[in-house]
Design an enzyme around this catalytic site. Structure first.
Site, short mmCIF file in Angstrom:
data_model
loop_
_atom_site.label_atom_id
_atom_site.label_comp_id
_atom_site.label_asym_id
_atom_site.label_seq_id
_atom_site.Cartn_x
_atom_site.Cartn_y
_atom_site.Cartn_z
CD GLU A 1 76.59 60.05 36.88
OE1 GLU A 1 77.24 59.03 36.61
OE2 GLU A 1 75.37 60.14 36.66
CG LEU A 2 79.65 58.38 43.41
CD1 LEU A 2 79.19 57.80 44.73
CD2 LEU A 2 80.37 59.70 43.63
CE LYS B 1 87.05 71.74 44.46
NZ LYS B 1 88.02 71.46 43.40
CD1 TRP C 1 91.80 64.13 39.37
CD2 TRP C 1 92.28 62.97 37.52
NE1 TRP C 1 92.07 62.83 39.74
CE2 TRP C 1 92.37 62.10 38.62
CE3 TRP C 1 92.54 62.45 36.23
CZ2 TRP C 1 92.71 60.75 38.51
CZ3 TRP C 1 92.87 61.11 36.12
CH2 TRP C 1 92.96 60.28 37.23
CG ASN C 2 87.99 61.28 34.54
OD1 ASN C 2 87.40 62.11 35.24
ND2 ASN C 2 87.37 60.29 33.98
CD GLU D 1 87.05 54.18 40.24
OE1 GLU D 1 87.03 54.88 41.27
OE2 GLU D 1 86.48 54.50 39.20
N GLY E 1 82.97 62.16 40.82
CA GLY E 1 84.28 61.93 41.43
C GLY E 1 84.30 60.61 42.16
CB CYS F 1 83.61 56.94 35.40
SG CYS F 1 82.71 57.45 33.94
P1 NAD Z 1 87.78 63.15 43.76
O1 NAD Z 1 86.55 62.63 44.42
O2 NAD Z 1 89.05 63.10 44.49
O3 NAD Z 1 87.57 64.69 43.35
C1 NAD Z 1 86.48 65.10 42.56
C2 NAD Z 1 86.18 66.57 42.84
O4 NAD Z 1 85.71 66.68 44.18
C3 NAD Z 1 87.41 67.47 42.75
O5 NAD Z 1 87.02 68.69 42.17
C4 NAD Z 1 87.80 67.66 44.20
O6 NAD Z 1 88.52 68.83 44.46
C5 NAD Z 1 86.42 67.72 44.82
N1 NAD Z 1 86.41 67.50 46.27
C6 NAD Z 1 87.33 66.85 47.03
N2 NAD Z 1 86.96 66.90 48.33
C7 NAD Z 1 85.79 67.57 48.39
C8 NAD Z 1 84.90 67.93 49.44
N3 NAD Z 1 85.17 67.62 50.70
N4 NAD Z 1 83.78 68.61 49.13
C9 NAD Z 1 83.49 68.92 47.85
N5 NAD Z 1 84.30 68.62 46.81
C10 NAD Z 1 85.44 67.95 47.08
O7 NAD Z 1 87.86 62.37 42.36
P2 NAD Z 1 89.00 62.48 41.25
O8 NAD Z 1 90.21 61.76 41.74
O9 NAD Z 1 89.12 63.88 40.79
O10 NAD Z 1 88.34 61.65 40.05
C11 NAD Z 1 88.41 60.27 39.93
C12 NAD Z 1 87.10 59.63 40.37
O11 NAD Z 1 86.01 60.16 39.61
C13 NAD Z 1 87.07 58.15 40.11
O12 NAD Z 1 86.53 57.48 41.23
C14 NAD Z 1 86.14 58.01 38.91
O13 NAD Z 1 85.50 56.77 38.79
C15 NAD Z 1 85.18 59.11 39.16
N6 NAD Z 1 84.49 59.47 37.92
C16 NAD Z 1 83.17 59.13 37.76
C17 NAD Z 1 82.50 59.43 36.57
C18 NAD Z 1 81.04 59.06 36.36
O14 NAD Z 1 80.43 59.60 35.45
N7 NAD Z 1 80.47 58.18 37.15
C19 NAD Z 1 83.18 60.09 35.54
C20 NAD Z 1 84.53 60.41 35.74
C21 NAD Z 1 85.16 60.11 36.93
#
Ligand code: NAD
Length: 505
Positions: free
Chosen positions: A260-261, A185, A161-162, A393, A238, A294
């Site tokens: 990309e975590l 998605k 979402w960010n 984090e 995510g 991130c």
């Molecule tokens: P999240 O992991 O909760 O969700 C990310 C996406 O995954 C959402 O669309 C969510 O609905 C989906 N999702 C959730 N459960 C799933 C499943 N079982 N199977 C498939 N998809 C599923 O993350 P968030 O809270 O939306 O975002 C924040 C995180 O993202 C932070 O950890 C941040 O560091 C990371 N992030 C990383 C980068 C990068 O480039 N490395 C960039 C931005 C954000």
């Protein structure tokens, strides 16, 4: 009237985009999207499930292998990507308004980010027809062998979402340039800008099924998408927890994944740094975007001789930052993007205090914020590397400050963490800068700057911060696979030769 969204009584109801058409979720259900600056629902988003996922992936599969996209030359795909970049460029303001409303990021920041996004489409447009195979000089006189790069087929692009549109662009542009089709998605916390972008792209007439969006929750949409038989490649941005779950499921199905975590990036300030510049860089790294980035530089390591003076400068620079409506140009601190994240921050800050970290700024929700989820820029000192506040984090405006003695000590603290997304170094000594860049275990190292991104430069994680790279030439390789083609130039030899030296095992 638009077909992608119906506006009624101050609330917008969206549809999803599957196979070139807008439609409601199969279930007919929706969920609310909430404006974080007020806490009020402003949109309803289709609550898809496995049925919508199956339709989207079937359409994407058909487009990848049977439709005009499948037959298209790479140069022509490049032209489509340029059209997408042009369409996005013409729609920056409209799209920025939607994303700002959906995730609360400051409008001026979203605008600046979106103004750069067309460049990513242009960059990958240029790369679309640059992936050349080879003619291989194998040791068989009567056989011609060459290689060719091919797409996987259907890519699942799962985003957080960010920064929904930026992170989506980093996946969609290289995936399409490579010849794949995509099912997107977006996060359930911020889906609107992704749907609005499909509306933008729809106008240029991409072939049906090339881009599809399914909205909803991780267990209802993400899980079936990852497991879907038509999906060959997964690109996920995510959290580490969800990334691991996806990697585990994908491994069982032998699907390839880019991850990309998260990060817990360290910024190292040496005694010889330009302190004014360093303060700006630290603030940019953690308080711009509320730490919801991130690469947020959430661990600040200051050389012990300059620790106290630097912290004072830092505190002076964040005193009086203006919190408010993210649409106002004067706002410096917007809301936290969603309620679960806001509540988590309060718990984490309480836990940091209980661990013995000393809060010298913020640490509380902001008063007078009229129902929005605002949190004060927060600084903890007397932090040790073992504390939860230095380990987890938080993805919020919380900075943990630690001291270091010398280079070895700084490297040891910075690297003693399982995440390795980015690191920052502030020094005027060029040799030290190069030594640090070499020793820090992070996918990106910034020296005397922070948070830059460019289509040409790869980004991604070391250690538990991910697999694979986005942006740069490496990014398109993530979406290509290599085929070796053998052509016999003479009659087939005896199938039972006396020597089997060159036959395949
Ligand atoms: P999240 O992991 O909760 O969700 C990310 C996406 O995954 C959402 O669309 C969510 O609905 C989906 N999702 C959730 N459960 C799933 C499943 N079982 N199977 C498939 N998809 C599923 O993350 P968030 O809270 O939306 O975002 C924040 C995180 O993202 C932070 O950890 C941040 O560091 C990371 N992030 C990383 C980068 C990068 O480039 N490395 C960039 C931005 C954000």
């Amino acid at each position: 009237m638009s077909t992608h969204r119906v506006d009624q009584g101050g609330v917008s109801t969206y549809r999803v985009f599957i196979n070139g058409r807008w439609r409601d979720a199969e279930s007919g259900n929706t969920f609310d999207s909430v404006d974080p600056s007020s806490g009020a629902a402003w949109a309803r988003v289709p609550r898809c499930d496995g049925r919508d996922v199956a339709e989207a992936t079937r359409a994407a599969y058909d487009a990848a292998f049977n439709g005009p996209w499948a037959r298209m030359r790479a140069t022509e795909r490049g032209r489509w990507l340029r059209r997408m970049g042009d369409a996005l460029a013409a729609d920056v303001e409209r799209l920025a308004q939607f994303e700002c409303r959906d995730n609360g990021k400051r409008l001026s920041e979203v605008r600046a980010q979106f103004a750069d996004l067309p460049e990513y489409f242009y960059y990958f447009a240029g790369l679309a027809d640059k992936f050349e195979g080879s003619v291989i000089p194998i040791d068989k006189a009567d056989t011609f062998n060459y290689t060719v790069w091919e797409p996987y087929g259907v890519v699942a692009a799962i985003t957080p979402w960010n920064s929904p549109l930026a992170l989506l662009t980093w996946k969609v542009a290289p995936a399409l340039a490579a010849g794949n089709t995509v099912v997107i998605k977006p996060s359930e916390h911020a889906s609107a800008s992704t749907l609005e972008l499909m509306h933008t792209f729809e106008k240029i007439g991409l072939p049906d099924g090339v881009l599809n969006v399914v909205t909803g929750f991780g267990d209802e949409v993400g899980d079936p998408l990852v497991a879907d038989e038509h999906v060959a490649r997964i690109s996920f941005t995510g959290s580490g927890a969800v990334g691991k779950r996806i990697a585990t499921r994908a491994a069982a199905l032998l699907k390839r994944v880019t991850l990309e975590l998260g990060g817990k990036s360290a910024q190292l300030v040496f005694a010889d740094a330009d302190m004014e510049q360093a303060v700006r860089g630290i603030v940019a790294g953690i308080f711009v975007s509320n730490g919801q980035s991130c690469v947020a530089g959430s661990r600040l390591l200051v050389q012990e001789t300059h620790h106290d003076a630097f912290v004072q400068k830092l505190l002076a620079s964040i005193k009086g930052l203006r919190a408010g409506d993210p649409r106002e140009a004067s706002t410096q601190i917007g809301p936290i993007a969603n309620e679960p994240q806001f509540e988590r921050l309060q718990r984490e800050v309480d836990s940091a205090r209980a661990e013995g970290a000393r809060c010298v700024a913020g640490g509380t929700p902001l008063k007078g914020s009229d129902g929005g989820w605002y949190f004060a820029p927060t600084v903890f000192v007397d932090v040790t590397p073992e504390m939860g506040v230095a380990r987890r984090e938080l993805f919020g405006p919380v900075l943990s400050v630690m001291r270091f003695r010398d280079e070895d000590d700084a490297v040891s603290i910075a690297n003693t963490h399982e995440l390795g997304l980015a690191a920052g170094v502030w020094t005027r000594d060029v040799s030290r800068a190069l030594r640090m860049a070499r020793r820090l275990q992070a996918g990106t190292v910034y020296v005397n700057t922070y948070r830059g991104v460019a289509p040409q430069s790869p980004c991604g994680g070391y250690k538990d911060s991910g697999w694979g790279r986005e942006n740069g030439i490496e990014a398109i390789r993530e979406f290509l696979q290599l085929k070796s083609v053998w052509i016999g130039l003479s009659d087939m030899a005896d199938p039972f030769p006396r020597s089997a030296a060159h036959s395949r095992t």
